[in-house]
Scaffold this active site. Sequence first.
Site, short mmCIF file in Angstrom:
data_model
loop_
_atom_site.label_atom_id
_atom_site.label_comp_id
_atom_site.label_asym_id
_atom_site.label_seq_id
_atom_site.Cartn_x
_atom_site.Cartn_y
_atom_site.Cartn_z
N CYS A 72 43.58 142.14 14.94
CA CYS A 72 43.84 143.36 16.00
C CYS A 72 43.49 143.12 17.38
CB CYS A 72 43.03 144.61 15.44
SG CYS A 72 43.64 146.03 16.21
N CYS A 75 42.03 145.98 19.33
CA CYS A 75 40.73 145.93 19.26
C CYS A 75 40.05 145.19 20.14
CB CYS A 75 40.22 145.68 17.63
SG CYS A 75 41.22 146.77 16.52
#
Length: 316
Positions: A72, A75
Amino acid sequence: MSGVVDLAAVKAAQEAKTKAEQARAEAARHGGAGAVSPADLVIDVDEAGFERDVLQRSAEVPVVIDFWAEWCQPCKQLSPVLERLAVEYDGRFLLAKIDVDANQMLMQQFGVQGIPAVFAVVAGQALPLFQGAAGEAQIRETLDQLVQVAEQRFGLTGLVVDPDADPGAQPEPALPEGPHDALLEAAVVALDAGDFAGAVQAYRNVLSDDPANSEAKLGLAQAELLQRVQGMDPQAVRKDAAEKPADAEAQIAAADLDLVGGHVEDAFGRLIETVQRTAGDDRDAVRRRLLELFEVVGTDDPRVVGARRALARALF
Protein backbone atom coordinates in the site's frame (compact mmCIF):
# COMPACT_ATOMS: atom_id res chain seq x y z
CA MET A 1 -15.36 -3.69 22.77
CA SER A 2 -18.80 -2.63 23.93
CA GLY A 3 -21.26 -3.19 26.75
CA VAL A 4 -20.38 -2.69 30.40
CA VAL A 5 -16.89 -1.38 29.68
CA ASP A 6 -18.02 2.02 28.40
CA LEU A 7 -20.16 2.78 31.46
CA ALA A 8 -17.39 1.53 33.71
CA ALA A 9 -14.96 3.89 32.04
CA VAL A 10 -17.27 6.87 32.22
CA LYS A 11 -18.23 6.47 35.86
CA ALA A 12 -14.60 6.49 37.03
CA ALA A 13 -13.32 9.22 34.74
CA GLN A 14 -12.37 11.80 37.33
CA GLU A 15 -10.82 9.23 39.67
CA ALA A 16 -8.84 7.67 36.84
CA LYS A 17 -7.63 11.07 35.71
CA THR A 18 -6.44 11.93 39.21
CA LYS A 19 -4.65 8.60 39.63
CA ALA A 20 -2.99 8.92 36.23
CA GLU A 21 -1.76 12.42 36.98
CA GLN A 22 -0.41 11.22 40.33
CA ALA A 23 1.32 8.32 38.58
CA ARG A 24 3.03 10.66 36.11
CA ALA A 25 4.17 12.96 38.94
CA GLU A 26 5.39 10.00 41.00
CA ALA A 27 7.34 8.61 38.05
CA ALA A 28 8.96 11.98 37.46
CA ARG A 29 10.03 12.21 41.12
CA HIS A 30 11.65 8.78 40.92
CA GLY A 31 13.67 9.53 37.82
CA GLY A 32 11.40 7.82 35.35
CA ALA A 33 10.34 4.80 37.38
CA GLY A 34 7.23 3.38 35.76
CA ALA A 35 8.05 5.13 32.48
CA VAL A 36 8.34 3.75 28.95
CA SER A 37 10.91 4.44 26.28
CA PRO A 38 9.94 6.56 23.24
CA ALA A 39 10.59 3.42 21.19
CA ASP A 40 7.71 1.71 23.02
CA LEU A 41 5.17 4.26 21.76
CA VAL A 42 4.95 2.47 18.40
CA ILE A 43 4.21 -1.26 18.48
CA ASP A 44 3.38 -3.99 15.99
CA VAL A 45 0.22 -5.87 16.95
CA ASP A 46 -1.17 -9.18 15.72
CA GLU A 47 -4.34 -11.13 16.47
CA ALA A 48 -2.72 -13.12 19.28
CA GLY A 49 -1.61 -10.02 21.16
CA PHE A 50 -4.54 -7.74 20.36
CA GLU A 51 -6.32 -8.13 23.69
CA ARG A 52 -3.15 -7.56 25.70
CA ASP A 53 -1.53 -4.86 23.56
CA VAL A 54 -4.63 -2.91 22.52
CA LEU A 55 -7.69 -3.62 24.63
CA GLN A 56 -5.90 -3.81 27.97
CA ARG A 57 -3.55 -0.92 27.19
CA SER A 58 -6.54 1.25 26.16
CA ALA A 59 -7.52 1.41 29.83
CA GLU A 60 -4.42 3.54 30.51
CA VAL A 61 -3.76 5.33 27.22
CA PRO A 62 -5.67 5.90 23.93
CA VAL A 63 -4.47 3.37 21.35
CA VAL A 64 -4.40 4.55 17.74
CA ILE A 65 -4.49 1.67 15.25
CA ASP A 66 -2.83 2.02 11.85
CA PHE A 67 -4.10 -0.65 9.43
CA TRP A 68 -1.50 -0.98 6.67
CA ALA A 69 0.13 -3.35 4.17
CA GLU A 70 3.52 -3.55 2.51
CA TRP A 71 2.02 -3.10 -0.99
CA CYS A 72 0.00 0.00 0.00
CA GLN A 73 1.76 3.14 -1.22
CA PRO A 74 -0.48 5.64 0.68
CA CYS A 75 0.27 3.61 3.84
CA LYS A 76 3.97 4.23 3.32
CA GLN A 77 3.26 7.96 3.33
CA LEU A 78 0.89 7.95 6.31
CA SER A 79 2.64 5.53 8.69
CA PRO A 80 5.85 7.58 9.16
CA VAL A 81 3.75 10.64 10.02
CA LEU A 82 1.80 8.71 12.67
CA GLU A 83 5.00 7.24 14.09
CA ARG A 84 6.62 10.67 14.35
CA LEU A 85 3.53 12.15 15.99
CA ALA A 86 3.34 9.28 18.50
CA VAL A 87 6.77 10.31 19.79
CA GLU A 88 5.98 14.02 19.57
CA TYR A 89 2.77 13.61 21.62
CA ASP A 90 4.98 12.18 24.38
CA GLY A 91 2.83 9.28 25.56
CA ARG A 92 -0.59 10.89 25.09
CA PHE A 93 -1.41 8.02 22.74
CA LEU A 94 0.06 4.67 21.76
CA LEU A 95 0.37 3.72 18.07
CA ALA A 96 -0.44 0.11 17.19
CA LYS A 97 0.44 -0.99 13.64
CA ILE A 98 -1.55 -3.90 12.19
CA ASP A 99 -0.55 -5.57 8.93
CA VAL A 100 -3.87 -6.46 7.28
CA ASP A 101 -2.35 -9.23 5.16
CA ALA A 102 -1.29 -11.10 8.28
CA ASN A 103 -4.33 -10.18 10.41
CA GLN A 104 -7.45 -10.57 8.29
CA MET A 105 -9.66 -11.29 11.30
CA LEU A 106 -8.85 -7.94 12.91
CA MET A 107 -9.45 -6.18 9.62
CA GLN A 108 -12.91 -7.77 9.41
CA GLN A 109 -13.66 -7.11 13.07
CA PHE A 110 -13.13 -3.39 12.59
CA GLY A 111 -14.99 -3.36 9.28
CA VAL A 112 -12.01 -2.02 7.35
CA GLN A 113 -12.98 -1.61 3.69
CA GLY A 114 -9.73 -0.13 2.43
CA ILE A 115 -6.33 1.00 3.65
CA PRO A 116 -4.80 3.03 5.04
CA ALA A 117 -7.42 3.10 7.78
CA VAL A 118 -6.93 4.56 11.24
CA PHE A 119 -9.02 3.69 14.28
CA ALA A 120 -8.70 4.34 18.00
CA VAL A 121 -9.56 2.25 21.04
CA VAL A 122 -10.26 4.18 24.24
CA ALA A 123 -11.20 2.37 27.45
CA GLY A 124 -12.15 -0.67 25.41
CA GLN A 125 -14.27 1.23 22.90
CA ALA A 126 -13.38 1.30 19.20
CA LEU A 127 -14.03 4.33 17.04
CA PRO A 128 -12.98 5.22 13.47
CA LEU A 129 -10.70 8.22 13.02
CA PHE A 130 -10.12 8.48 9.26
CA GLN A 131 -9.56 6.38 6.16
CA GLY A 132 -7.33 7.02 3.18
CA ALA A 133 -4.76 9.75 2.74
CA ALA A 134 -4.89 12.62 5.22
CA GLY A 135 -2.81 15.74 5.64
CA GLU A 136 -0.76 16.30 8.76
CA ALA A 137 -2.95 19.21 9.86
CA GLN A 138 -6.05 17.00 9.74
CA ILE A 139 -4.23 14.21 11.57
CA ARG A 140 -3.11 16.57 14.32
CA GLU A 141 -6.62 17.96 14.73
CA THR A 142 -8.04 14.44 15.01
CA LEU A 143 -5.40 13.37 17.52
CA ASP A 144 -5.94 16.50 19.60
CA GLN A 145 -9.67 15.72 19.80
CA LEU A 146 -8.94 12.09 20.70
CA VAL A 147 -6.54 13.05 23.49
CA GLN A 148 -9.01 15.62 24.85
CA VAL A 149 -11.93 13.17 24.91
CA ALA A 150 -9.79 10.43 26.44
CA GLU A 151 -8.74 12.74 29.29
CA GLN A 152 -12.03 14.53 29.93
CA ARG A 153 -14.40 11.58 29.63
CA PHE A 154 -12.24 8.64 30.65
CA GLY A 155 -9.46 10.14 32.76
CA LEU A 156 -6.69 8.82 30.49
CA THR A 157 -3.73 11.19 30.67
CA GLY A 158 -1.37 8.83 28.86
CA LEU A 159 1.96 7.15 29.56
CA VAL A 160 5.04 8.55 31.28
CA VAL A 161 7.90 8.67 28.75
CA ASP A 162 11.56 8.65 29.74
CA PRO A 163 14.22 8.89 26.98
CA ASP A 164 16.58 6.92 29.25
CA ALA A 165 14.16 4.05 29.88
CA ASP A 166 15.09 0.66 28.44
CA PRO A 167 12.98 -0.19 25.35
CA GLY A 168 10.66 -3.09 26.02
CA ALA A 169 10.88 -2.80 29.81
CA GLN A 170 7.62 -3.27 31.67
CA PRO A 171 6.81 -0.17 33.75
CA GLU A 172 6.28 -0.75 37.44
CA PRO A 173 3.16 0.61 39.11
CA ALA A 174 3.88 4.06 40.47
CA LEU A 175 1.20 4.14 43.14
CA PRO A 176 0.71 1.77 46.07
CA GLU A 177 -2.58 0.00 46.47
CA GLY A 178 -5.19 1.69 48.60
CA PRO A 179 -7.01 0.04 51.49
CA HIS A 180 -10.12 -0.65 49.39
CA ASP A 181 -8.51 -1.59 46.07
CA ALA A 182 -9.25 -5.31 46.50
CA LEU A 183 -12.96 -4.65 47.10
CA LEU A 184 -13.14 -2.18 44.22
CA GLU A 185 -11.43 -4.68 41.93
CA ALA A 186 -13.87 -7.36 43.05
CA ALA A 187 -16.74 -5.03 42.14
CA VAL A 188 -15.33 -4.47 38.64
CA VAL A 189 -14.86 -8.21 38.14
CA ALA A 190 -18.46 -8.77 39.22
CA LEU A 191 -19.65 -6.12 36.74
CA ASP A 192 -17.73 -7.72 33.89
CA ALA A 193 -19.24 -11.11 34.81
CA GLY A 194 -22.78 -9.69 34.86
CA ASP A 195 -23.07 -10.25 38.62
CA PHE A 196 -24.64 -6.87 39.32
CA ALA A 197 -25.91 -7.85 42.77
CA GLY A 198 -22.37 -8.86 43.73
CA ALA A 199 -20.99 -5.57 42.44
CA VAL A 200 -23.60 -3.62 44.39
CA GLN A 201 -22.65 -5.45 47.59
CA ALA A 202 -18.92 -4.93 47.01
CA TYR A 203 -19.36 -1.19 46.54
CA ARG A 204 -21.59 -1.01 49.60
CA ASN A 205 -18.92 -2.80 51.61
CA VAL A 206 -16.44 -0.09 50.66
CA LEU A 207 -18.89 2.69 51.51
CA SER A 208 -19.73 1.16 54.87
CA ASP A 209 -16.09 1.70 55.87
CA ASP A 210 -15.42 4.83 53.78
CA PRO A 211 -18.68 6.73 53.10
CA ALA A 212 -16.84 9.46 51.17
CA ASN A 213 -15.18 7.09 48.67
CA SER A 214 -16.13 8.74 45.36
CA GLU A 215 -15.17 5.77 43.19
CA ALA A 216 -17.41 3.47 45.20
CA LYS A 217 -20.28 5.97 45.06
CA LEU A 218 -20.08 6.20 41.28
CA GLY A 219 -19.59 2.45 40.93
CA LEU A 220 -22.61 1.75 43.09
CA ALA A 221 -24.77 4.05 40.96
CA GLN A 222 -23.66 2.22 37.83
CA ALA A 223 -24.12 -1.26 39.30
CA GLU A 224 -27.60 -0.40 40.58
CA LEU A 225 -28.53 0.92 37.13
CA LEU A 226 -27.41 -2.28 35.42
CA GLN A 227 -29.18 -4.35 38.06
CA ARG A 228 -32.44 -2.44 37.45
CA VAL A 229 -32.43 -2.99 33.68
CA GLN A 230 -31.48 -6.65 33.95
CA GLY A 231 -34.50 -8.69 32.92
CA MET A 232 -36.41 -5.72 31.47
CA ASP A 233 -38.32 -6.21 28.23
CA PRO A 234 -37.13 -3.17 26.24
CA GLN A 235 -40.04 -3.21 23.82
CA ALA A 236 -42.61 -3.40 26.60
CA VAL A 237 -40.88 -0.66 28.60
CA ARG A 238 -40.69 1.71 25.65
CA LYS A 239 -44.28 0.99 24.63
CA ASP A 240 -45.44 1.73 28.18
CA ALA A 241 -43.45 4.98 28.24
CA ALA A 242 -44.85 6.09 24.88
CA GLU A 243 -48.43 5.46 26.01
CA LYS A 244 -47.99 7.09 29.44
CA PRO A 245 -45.91 10.26 29.05
CA ALA A 246 -46.85 11.53 32.52
CA ASP A 247 -46.32 8.20 34.33
CA ALA A 248 -43.23 8.57 36.53
CA GLU A 249 -42.41 4.87 36.83
CA ALA A 250 -42.76 4.27 33.08
CA GLN A 251 -40.49 7.18 32.19
CA ILE A 252 -37.91 6.27 34.84
CA ALA A 253 -37.65 2.72 33.48
CA ALA A 254 -37.31 3.99 29.90
CA ALA A 255 -34.64 6.48 30.97
CA ASP A 256 -32.61 3.68 32.56
CA LEU A 257 -32.73 1.80 29.26
CA ASP A 258 -31.78 4.95 27.36
CA LEU A 259 -28.67 5.45 29.47
CA VAL A 260 -27.53 1.83 29.33
CA GLY A 261 -27.96 2.00 25.55
CA GLY A 262 -25.67 5.02 25.39
CA HIS A 263 -28.43 7.56 24.70
CA VAL A 264 -27.42 9.93 27.48
CA GLU A 265 -29.18 13.06 26.22
CA ASP A 266 -32.39 11.09 25.60
CA ALA A 267 -32.37 9.75 29.16
CA PHE A 268 -31.82 13.19 30.67
CA GLY A 269 -34.34 14.88 28.39
CA ARG A 270 -37.00 12.27 29.11
CA LEU A 271 -36.74 12.74 32.87
CA ILE A 272 -36.60 16.53 32.71
CA GLU A 273 -39.79 16.55 30.64
CA THR A 274 -41.38 14.18 33.17
CA VAL A 275 -40.43 16.53 36.00
CA GLN A 276 -42.38 19.23 34.17
CA ARG A 277 -45.44 16.96 33.79
CA THR A 278 -45.60 15.56 37.32
CA ALA A 279 -45.96 16.81 40.89
CA GLY A 280 -45.56 15.70 44.49
CA ASP A 281 -43.97 12.32 45.21
CA ASP A 282 -43.87 11.34 41.53
CA ARG A 283 -41.94 14.47 40.65
CA ASP A 284 -39.49 13.89 43.49
CA ALA A 285 -38.93 10.27 42.43
CA VAL A 286 -38.10 11.40 38.90
CA ARG A 287 -35.75 14.10 40.20
CA ARG A 288 -33.90 11.60 42.42
CA ARG A 289 -33.45 9.13 39.56
CA LEU A 290 -32.10 11.90 37.34
CA LEU A 291 -29.54 12.81 39.98
CA GLU A 292 -28.52 9.14 40.19
CA LEU A 293 -28.00 9.04 36.44
CA PHE A 294 -25.87 12.17 36.68
CA GLU A 295 -23.59 10.21 39.02
CA VAL A 296 -23.34 7.33 36.54
CA VAL A 297 -22.24 9.58 33.69
CA GLY A 298 -19.98 11.79 35.80
CA THR A 299 -20.73 15.17 37.29
CA ASP A 300 -18.10 16.94 35.16
CA ASP A 301 -19.53 15.66 31.87
CA PRO A 302 -20.82 18.60 29.75
CA ARG A 303 -24.11 16.76 29.19
CA VAL A 304 -24.63 16.56 32.94
CA VAL A 305 -23.80 20.24 33.39
CA GLY A 306 -26.38 21.19 30.76
CA ALA A 307 -29.00 18.83 32.16
CA ARG A 308 -28.53 20.25 35.65
CA ARG A 309 -29.35 23.71 34.33
CA ALA A 310 -32.42 22.36 32.53
CA LEU A 311 -33.54 20.55 35.68
CA ALA A 312 -33.21 23.75 37.71
CA ARG A 313 -35.38 25.58 35.19
CA ALA A 314 -37.96 22.80 35.30
CA LEU A 315 -38.11 22.84 39.09
CA PHE A 316 -38.08 26.56 39.69
